[in-house]
Scaffold this motif. Structure first.
Motif, short mmCIF file in Angstrom:
data_model
loop_
_atom_site.label_atom_id
_atom_site.label_comp_id
_atom_site.label_asym_id
_atom_site.label_seq_id
_atom_site.Cartn_x
_atom_site.Cartn_y
_atom_site.Cartn_z
N LYS A 1 -0.87 -8.29 2.04
CA LYS A 1 -1.74 -8.03 0.87
C LYS A 1 -3.23 -8.36 1.18
O LYS A 1 -3.94 -7.56 0.66
CB LYS A 1 -0.94 -8.75 -0.13
CG LYS A 1 -1.83 -8.27 -1.36
CD LYS A 1 -1.58 -6.77 -1.71
CE LYS A 1 -2.21 -6.84 -3.50
NZ LYS A 1 -2.59 -5.27 -3.84
N VAL A 2 -3.31 -9.61 1.55
CA VAL A 2 -4.82 -10.19 1.79
C VAL A 2 -5.51 -9.28 2.66
O VAL A 2 -6.65 -9.11 2.47
CB VAL A 2 -4.76 -11.47 1.86
CG1 VAL A 2 -6.07 -12.16 2.19
CG2 VAL A 2 -4.00 -12.34 0.90
N HIS A 3 -4.80 -8.84 3.62
CA HIS A 3 -5.50 -8.02 4.79
C HIS A 3 -5.89 -6.81 4.31
O HIS A 3 -7.02 -6.49 4.42
CB HIS A 3 -4.73 -8.06 5.97
CG HIS A 3 -5.38 -7.19 7.18
ND1 HIS A 3 -5.76 -7.62 8.19
CD2 HIS A 3 -5.12 -5.71 7.18
CE1 HIS A 3 -6.22 -6.73 8.90
NE2 HIS A 3 -5.85 -5.51 8.66
N ARG A 4 -5.00 -5.96 3.59
CA ARG A 4 -5.41 -4.74 2.98
C ARG A 4 -6.43 -4.94 1.79
O ARG A 4 -7.25 -4.14 1.81
CB ARG A 4 -4.26 -4.24 2.49
CG ARG A 4 -4.12 -2.63 2.00
CD ARG A 4 -3.02 -1.93 1.57
NE ARG A 4 -3.34 -0.48 1.16
CZ ARG A 4 -3.96 -0.16 0.12
NH1 ARG A 4 -4.44 -1.11 -0.72
NH2 ARG A 4 -4.05 1.14 0.18
N VAL B 1 0.26 -2.18 -7.85
CA VAL B 1 1.13 -3.22 -7.15
C VAL B 1 1.62 -2.46 -6.07
O VAL B 1 2.07 -1.35 -6.24
CB VAL B 1 1.90 -4.18 -7.77
CG1 VAL B 1 1.13 -5.06 -8.82
CG2 VAL B 1 2.98 -3.46 -8.48
N GLY B 2 2.25 -3.14 -5.11
CA GLY B 2 2.86 -2.70 -3.89
C GLY B 2 2.48 -2.67 -2.52
O GLY B 2 1.19 -3.20 -2.35
N GLY C 1 0.89 -1.26 -0.11
CA GLY C 1 0.00 0.20 -0.17
C GLY C 1 0.77 1.27 -0.07
O GLY C 1 0.15 2.31 0.01
N ARG C 2 2.08 1.23 -0.14
CA ARG C 2 2.93 2.34 -0.16
C ARG C 2 2.54 3.36 -1.15
O ARG C 2 2.58 4.45 -1.10
CB ARG C 2 4.42 2.02 -0.01
CG ARG C 2 5.50 3.25 0.01
CD ARG C 2 6.82 2.91 -0.21
NE ARG C 2 7.28 1.75 0.61
CZ ARG C 2 8.68 1.76 0.81
NH1 ARG C 2 9.39 2.67 0.23
NH2 ARG C 2 9.18 0.91 1.36
N PRO D 1 -4.93 2.64 3.64
CA PRO D 1 -3.93 2.67 4.74
C PRO D 1 -2.82 1.81 3.92
O PRO D 1 -2.50 1.35 2.73
CB PRO D 1 -4.48 1.56 5.78
CG PRO D 1 -5.22 0.78 5.31
CD PRO D 1 -5.92 1.56 4.04
N VAL D 2 -1.47 2.33 4.54
CA VAL D 2 -0.30 1.43 4.29
C VAL D 2 -0.27 0.43 5.48
O VAL D 2 -0.58 0.50 6.47
CB VAL D 2 0.95 2.15 4.53
CG1 VAL D 2 1.29 2.87 5.83
CG2 VAL D 2 2.06 1.44 4.12
N THR D 3 -0.03 -0.97 4.84
CA THR D 3 -0.05 -2.25 5.73
C THR D 3 1.32 -2.92 5.87
O THR D 3 1.85 -2.92 4.81
CB THR D 3 -1.13 -2.90 5.14
OG1 THR D 3 -2.35 -2.26 4.99
CG2 THR D 3 -1.56 -4.20 6.10
#
Length: 228
Positions: free
Chosen positions: A164-167, A227-228, A30-31, A37-39
């Protein structure tokens, strides 16, 4: 087509051979998003760790269905897993680098108290070449940066998938209440539909306003892959 790299436990085993009772691993997602959010995902492994789950890769190298199927397997494989986040408002206020550290510190703080004490001072593998974490967690782990750790180190790959899956799940939930921006598809990253919605409706509470102000006209092309 080049052969896809398969992560392994070589670095983790080296750290265990040096006497580490635990090894921690971190990765962020998420950056580069414009919204959400960023996670940071965090995993803990110990010397009893077994061969990684078949198919585990850096989250960016996996399709969404494969990531969704892998996340619970990755969580069960490690001794412990945690996720921390910093919000869009915090990113606007503090900046992205500070919020990476804040999210990482929150992930570490969410470990069970007895484990948080046990891993104090343990080595932590951090993807990339910049240590954005140490200043936020003080002495609670010894950060070791490694370029492409999410590709090469199984523990970091697991952290990347879990994060990634959480975000992504959070952005899909946000889409239910605010469907204008197609977050179920772009997860808050740049896309043509996302920018079209911004032009028509303006930003939402989940948007990083400072990022929208600083965005160059060519930004959609730079982040088209999301992506990220």
């Amino acid at each position: 087509m080049p052969k896809q790299a398969i992560p392994n436990l070589k670095l983790e085993r080296e750290l265990f051979d040096e006497g580490a009772p635990f090894v921690l691993a971190c990765d962020e997602v998420g950056r580069g998003a414009l919204a959400g959010p960023v996670t940071v995902g965090l995993v803990v492994i110990d010397p009893t760790v077994r061969r990684m789950p078949t198919g585990l890769r850096d989250s960016k190298l996996m399709t969404e269905p494969r990531r969704e199927a892998m996340a619970p397997r990755a969580t069960a494989w490690v001794a412990a897993a945690a996720v921390g986040e910093a919000s869009a408002n915090e990113i606007d206020e503090l900046g992205i680098m500070a919020c990476l550290g804040l999210a990482g510190a929150r992930a570490l703080a969410s470990l069970p108290p007895e484990l948080a004490v046990a891993v104090r001072g343990a080595p932590l593998i951090l993807d990339g070449n910049h240590d954005w974490l140490s200043a936020s967690i003080e002495y609670r782990a010894r950060v070791r940066t490694r370029i492409k750790a999410d590709r090469d180190c199984a523990s970091v790959a697991a952290a990347s998938v879990i994060a990634k899956v959480h975000r992504d799940g959070g952005m899909r939930q946000a889409h239910v209440s605010t469907p204008l921006y197609s977050w179920d598809e772009n997860k808050g990253y740049s896309s043509r539909a996302h920018f079209a919605a911004l032009e028509e409706h303006g930003p939402s509470d989940l948007h990083r306003l400072t990022w929208l102000h600083e965005r160059e006209p060519e930004a959609p092309a730079l982040f088209e892959l999301g992506v990220g």
